[in-house]
Structure formats: C-alpha cells, structure tokens
Design a protein around this motif. Structure first.
Motif, short mmCIF file in Angstrom:
data_model
loop_
_atom_site.label_atom_id
_atom_site.label_comp_id
_atom_site.label_asym_id
_atom_site.label_seq_id
_atom_site.Cartn_x
_atom_site.Cartn_y
_atom_site.Cartn_z
N LEU A 86 0.83 -1.20 0.00
CA LEU A 86 0.00 0.00 0.00
C LEU A 86 0.87 1.25 0.00
O LEU A 86 0.62 2.20 -0.76
CB LEU A 86 -0.93 0.00 1.21
CG LEU A 86 -1.89 1.19 1.33
CD1 LEU A 86 -2.81 1.25 0.12
CD2 LEU A 86 -2.68 1.09 2.61
N ALA A 87 1.91 1.26 0.82
CA ALA A 87 2.83 2.41 0.85
C ALA A 87 3.49 2.60 -0.51
O ALA A 87 3.59 3.74 -1.00
CB ALA A 87 3.88 2.21 1.94
N ASN A 88 3.93 1.50 -1.13
CA ASN A 88 4.54 1.59 -2.46
C ASN A 88 3.55 2.11 -3.50
O ASN A 88 3.91 2.90 -4.37
CB ASN A 88 5.09 0.23 -2.90
CG ASN A 88 6.34 -0.16 -2.14
OD1 ASN A 88 7.04 0.70 -1.61
ND2 ASN A 88 6.63 -1.44 -2.08
N LEU A 89 2.30 1.65 -3.40
CA LEU A 89 1.28 2.13 -4.34
C LEU A 89 1.03 3.62 -4.17
O LEU A 89 0.85 4.34 -5.15
CB LEU A 89 -0.03 1.35 -4.16
CG LEU A 89 -0.05 -0.06 -4.73
CD1 LEU A 89 -1.34 -0.76 -4.35
CD2 LEU A 89 0.11 -0.03 -6.24
N LYS A 90 1.01 4.08 -2.92
CA LYS A 90 0.82 5.51 -2.68
C LYS A 90 1.96 6.31 -3.28
O LYS A 90 1.75 7.35 -3.91
CB LYS A 90 0.69 5.78 -1.18
CG LYS A 90 -0.63 5.35 -0.59
CD LYS A 90 -0.71 5.64 0.90
CE LYS A 90 -2.04 5.17 1.47
NZ LYS A 90 -2.13 5.39 2.91
N ILE A 91 3.19 5.82 -3.09
CA ILE A 91 4.36 6.51 -3.65
C ILE A 91 4.27 6.54 -5.16
O ILE A 91 4.48 7.58 -5.80
CB ILE A 91 5.66 5.83 -3.18
CG1 ILE A 91 5.87 6.09 -1.68
CG2 ILE A 91 6.85 6.32 -3.99
CD1 ILE A 91 6.98 5.25 -1.06
N LYS A 92 3.95 5.40 -5.77
CA LYS A 92 3.84 5.33 -7.23
C LYS A 92 2.72 6.23 -7.74
O LYS A 92 2.85 6.88 -8.77
CB LYS A 92 3.63 3.89 -7.69
CG LYS A 92 4.88 3.05 -7.57
CD LYS A 92 4.66 1.64 -8.04
CE LYS A 92 5.94 0.82 -7.85
NZ LYS A 92 5.77 -0.56 -8.25
#
Length: 131
Positions: A59-65
């Motif tokens: 989820l954190a990676n998706l937010k960053i992307k």
C-alpha cells in the motif's frame, strides 16, 4: 471367601491400573495434539502478521507510485501546454510569412492559393527565397 475377595480385589486393581494407563495414554495424546495445535496457531498468527506487513508495504509503495504518476501527469500536462503555445506562435509566424508570400505572388501575377489551416491542411510548396 477370602481368596475370592482377594482375587476380585486384584482384578479390580488390575482393571483400575489398565484404565489409568489408558487415561495416561489419552492424556499424552491430547497434550501432543494441543502442542501441535498451539504450534499451528502460532504459525498462522505469524503468517497473518507477515501478510499484514506485506500489504502495508504494498500500500505504501502504491501511494508513492500514485504520487509519482500524479507528478508525472502534471509535468506532462504542463509540457503539452507549453508546446501548444509554441505551436500557436509558429502558426502566427507561418500566417505572417504566408501573407507576405501571397502579396509578392499576387504582385508578380502568380497563382495565389488561399491560406491553409495551419496544422490541418497540407501546405502547398511555395518559393519563399525572395522574401
């Protein structure tokens, strides 16, 4: 009589010992099952914790992307708008040059086509070296 009572008591003692051995075996089996079940529960709980961590990281990676994509979109939109402005400027320059060519060709008695729609029509080739 006494011997019969003694035998009966010995048989009862034997039965009780046999039952105790059976109960001890059952208890041992139940304790093993409990231990295995406890181990399974701990393993499953650990897997749950690991999956939650993985989901949180994803989820954190998706937010960053997503933020990167939004920044990229904004940059691209800005770039496109700048390029559109440049194109409009070039169209104005082309129209100015076209009008100069038109006047020269008309003054010299040459064919004078209508001004094309810049960026839409195929532009005819004109000799503009004299301008």
């Amino acid at each position: 009589t006494n011997q019969q009572k003694e035998r009966a008591i010995l048989e009862d003692i034997s039965k009780v010992r046999s039952e105790i051995a059976g109960y001890e075996s059952d208890l041992s089996s139940a304790q093993k099952m409990e231990s295995q079940t406890k181990l399974r529960v701990e393993t499953i709980e650990h897997e749950i914790v690991m999956e939650r961590k993985r989901h949180e990281e994803t989820l954190a990676n998706l937010k960053i992307k997503s933020q990167e994509v939004e920044r990229s979109k904004a940059t691209t939109i800005e770039s496109i708008q700048e390029k559109k402005a440049l194109v409009e400027g070039k169209k104005a320059q082309l129209s100015k040059v076209w009008n100069q060519c038109y006047k020269i060709r008309k003054a010299e008695g040459h064919y004078t086509p209508e001004e094309p729609q810049w960026g839409v029509d195929q532009v005819p080739s004109l000799d503009v070296s004299r301008i």
